[in-house]
Scaffold this motif. Structure first.
Motif, PDB file in Angstrom:
ATOM      1  N   ILE A 192       0.837  -1.205   0.000  1.00  0.00           N
ATOM      2  CA  ILE A 192       0.000   0.000   0.000  1.00  0.00           C
ATOM      3  C   ILE A 192       0.870   1.252   0.000  1.00  0.00           C
ATOM      4  N   VAL A 193       1.838   1.309   0.899  1.00  0.00           N
ATOM      5  CA  VAL A 193       2.726   2.473   0.968  1.00  0.00           C
ATOM      6  C   VAL A 193       3.556   2.568  -0.310  1.00  0.00           C
ATOM      7  N   GLY A 194       3.985   1.432  -0.820  1.00  0.00           N
ATOM      8  CA  GLY A 194       4.750   1.418  -2.066  1.00  0.00           C
ATOM      9  C   GLY A 194       3.953   1.969  -3.233  1.00  0.00           C
ATOM     10  N   ALA A 195       2.667   1.615  -3.312  1.00  0.00           N
ATOM     11  CA  ALA A 195       1.812   2.129  -4.385  1.00  0.00           C
ATOM     12  C   ALA A 195       1.650   3.635  -4.269  1.00  0.00           C
ATOM     13  N   LEU A 196       1.444   4.123  -3.061  1.00  0.00           N
ATOM     14  CA  LEU A 196       1.319   5.567  -2.861  1.00  0.00           C
ATOM     15  C   LEU A 196       2.617   6.276  -3.248  1.00  0.00           C
ATOM     16  N   PHE A 197       3.731   5.736  -2.793  1.00  0.00           N
ATOM     17  CA  PHE A 197       5.054   6.301  -3.061  1.00  0.00           C
ATOM     18  C   PHE A 197       5.335   6.326  -4.567  1.00  0.00           C
ATOM     19  N   ALA A 198       5.082   5.197  -5.237  1.00  0.00           N
ATOM     20  CA  ALA A 198       5.337   5.118  -6.677  1.00  0.00           C
ATOM     21  C   ALA A 198       4.423   6.051  -7.458  1.00  0.00           C
ATOM     22  N   ASN A 199       3.160   6.148  -7.058  1.00  0.00           N
ATOM     23  CA  ASN A 199       2.238   7.048  -7.760  1.00  0.00           C
ATOM     24  C   ASN A 199       2.662   8.504  -7.623  1.00  0.00           C
ATOM     25  N   ILE A 200       3.184   8.879  -6.458  1.00  0.00           N
ATOM     26  CA  ILE A 200       3.681  10.246  -6.273  1.00  0.00           C
ATOM     27  C   ILE A 200       4.888  10.488  -7.170  1.00  0.00           C
ATOM     28  N   LEU A 201       5.838   9.553  -7.159  1.00  0.00           N
ATOM     29  CA  LEU A 201       7.038   9.707  -7.995  1.00  0.00           C
ATOM     30  C   LEU A 201       6.689   9.723  -9.478  1.00  0.00           C
ATOM     31  N   LEU A 202       5.789   8.824  -9.900  1.00  0.00           N
ATOM     32  CA  LEU A 202       5.385   8.790 -11.303  1.00  0.00           C
ATOM     33  C   LEU A 202       4.630  10.060 -11.686  1.00  0.00           C
ATOM     34  N   GLY A 203       3.833  10.595 -10.760  1.00  0.00           N
ATOM     35  CA  GLY A 203       3.105  11.834 -11.010  1.00  0.00           C
ATOM     36  C   GLY A 203       4.032  13.012 -11.222  1.00  0.00           C
ATOM     37  N   LEU A 204       5.169  12.994 -10.551  1.00  0.00           N
ATOM     38  CA  LEU A 204       6.142  14.081 -10.703  1.00  0.00           C
ATOM     39  C   LEU A 204       6.735  14.131 -12.108  1.00  0.00           C
ATOM     40  N   ILE A 205       6.791  12.977 -12.757  1.00  0.00           N
ATOM     41  CA  ILE A 205       7.314  12.962 -14.126  1.00  0.00           C
ATOM     42  C   ILE A 205       6.186  12.929 -15.162  1.00  0.00           C
ATOM     43  N   GLY A 206       4.951  13.080 -14.708  1.00  0.00           N
ATOM     44  CA  GLY A 206       3.822  13.171 -15.613  1.00  0.00           C
ATOM     45  C   GLY A 206       3.270  11.847 -16.092  1.00  0.00           C
ATOM     46  N   PHE A 207       3.512  10.778 -15.346  1.00  0.00           N
ATOM     47  CA  PHE A 207       3.039   9.453 -15.720  1.00  0.00           C
ATOM     48  C   PHE A 207       2.024   8.981 -14.692  1.00  0.00           C
ATOM     49  N   SER A 208       0.956   8.332 -15.140  1.00  0.00           N
ATOM     50  CA  SER A 208      -0.090   7.894 -14.221  1.00  0.00           C
ATOM     51  C   SER A 208      -0.525   6.474 -14.540  1.00  0.00           C
ATOM     52  N   LEU A 209      -0.661   5.659 -13.509  1.00  0.00           N
ATOM     53  CA  LEU A 209      -1.184   4.304 -13.646  1.00  0.00           C
ATOM     54  C   LEU A 209      -2.571   4.271 -13.016  1.00  0.00           C
ATOM     55  N   GLY A 210      -3.543   3.714 -13.711  1.00  0.00           N
ATOM     56  CA  GLY A 210      -4.898   3.687 -13.177  1.00  0.00           C
ATOM     57  C   GLY A 210      -5.429   2.279 -13.026  1.00  0.00           C
ATOM     58  N   GLY A 211      -6.477   2.154 -12.252  1.00  0.00           N
ATOM     59  CA  GLY A 211      -7.137   0.871 -12.055  1.00  0.00           C
ATOM     60  C   GLY A 211      -6.391  -0.057 -11.129  1.00  0.00           C
ATOM     61  N   VAL A 212      -6.938  -1.234 -10.971  1.00  0.00           N
ATOM     62  CA  VAL A 212      -6.364  -2.220 -10.060  1.00  0.00           C
ATOM     63  C   VAL A 212      -5.008  -2.710 -10.571  1.00  0.00           C
ATOM     64  N   LEU A 213      -4.896  -2.931 -11.878  1.00  0.00           N
ATOM     65  CA  LEU A 213      -3.620  -3.388 -12.432  1.00  0.00           C
ATOM     66  C   LEU A 213      -2.540  -2.318 -12.263  1.00  0.00           C
ATOM     67  N   GLY A 214      -2.902  -1.066 -12.477  1.00  0.00           N
ATOM     68  CA  GLY A 214      -1.959   0.032 -12.276  1.00  0.00           C
ATOM     69  C   GLY A 214      -1.537   0.144 -10.823  1.00  0.00           C
ATOM     70  N   TYR A 215      -2.512  -0.056  -9.906  1.00  0.00           N
ATOM     71  CA  TYR A 215      -2.208  -0.021  -8.474  1.00  0.00           C
ATOM     72  C   TYR A 215      -1.248  -1.153  -8.117  1.00  0.00           C
ATOM     73  N   LEU A 216      -1.456  -2.338  -8.712  1.00  0.00           N
ATOM     74  CA  LEU A 216      -0.581  -3.483  -8.452  1.00  0.00           C
ATOM     75  C   LEU A 216       0.838  -3.199  -8.955  1.00  0.00           C
ATOM     76  N   ILE A 217       0.941  -2.695 -10.173  1.00  0.00           N
ATOM     77  CA  ILE A 217       2.259  -2.383 -10.739  1.00  0.00           C
ATOM     78  C   ILE A 217       2.966  -1.313  -9.911  1.00  0.00           C
ATOM     79  N   ALA A 218       2.240  -0.260  -9.572  1.00  0.00           N
ATOM     80  CA  ALA A 218       2.823   0.806  -8.745  1.00  0.00           C
ATOM     81  C   ALA A 218       3.230   0.259  -7.380  1.00  0.00           C
ATOM     82  N   GLY A 219       2.414  -0.615  -6.815  1.00  0.00           N
ATOM     83  CA  GLY A 219       2.727  -1.208  -5.511  1.00  0.00           C
ATOM     84  C   GLY A 219       3.993  -2.029  -5.548  1.00  0.00           C
ATOM     85  N   ILE A 220       4.157  -2.812  -6.606  1.00  0.00           N
ATOM     86  CA  ILE A 220       5.367  -3.630  -6.736  1.00  0.00           C
ATOM     87  C   ILE A 220       6.595  -2.741  -6.900  1.00  0.00           C
ATOM     88  N   LEU A 221       6.499  -1.779  -7.811  1.00  0.00           N
ATOM     89  CA  LEU A 221       7.634  -0.865  -8.035  1.00  0.00           C
ATOM     90  C   LEU A 221       7.994  -0.090  -6.770  1.00  0.00           C
TER      91      LEU A 221
END
Length: 83
Positions: free
Chosen positions: A37-66
């Motif tokens: 959960i924290v990893g997904a939040l962290f990755a989404n913030i970092l990806l948002g800073l470079i203008g990239f966004s992952l959506g949906g459950v699959l995006g949340y899973l990928i962001a969480g792993i990264l």
């Protein structure tokens, strides 16, 4: 699309478990859920800073792993080596 709390727990646990296996770490179920959960939040913030966004459950899973892998990596670098 926002992820509900139950979905966040399930997907976060899966993401944390996958990150645990990829990084050859040894944690328990609660740590995996939290890390995912924290990893997904962290990755989404970092990806948002470079203008990239992952959506949906699959995006949340990928962001969480990264994000979880990145957190494990950082923790290993910060942690003092045991003598």
């Amino acid at each position: 699309m926002e992820v509900g709390i139950i979905t966040a727990i399930i997907v976060g646990g899966l993401a944390g478990w996958i990150a645990e296996k990829l990084m050859k770490s040894d944690m328990g179920l609660l740590a995996n859920i939290g890390l995912g959960i924290v990893g997904a939040l962290f990755a989404n913030i970092l990806l948002g800073l470079i203008g990239f966004s992952l959506g949906g459950v699959l995006g949340y899973l990928i962001a969480g792993i990264l994000g979880a892998c990145l957190i494990i990596f950082i923790a290993r670098k910060v942690r003092k080596p045991s003598a």
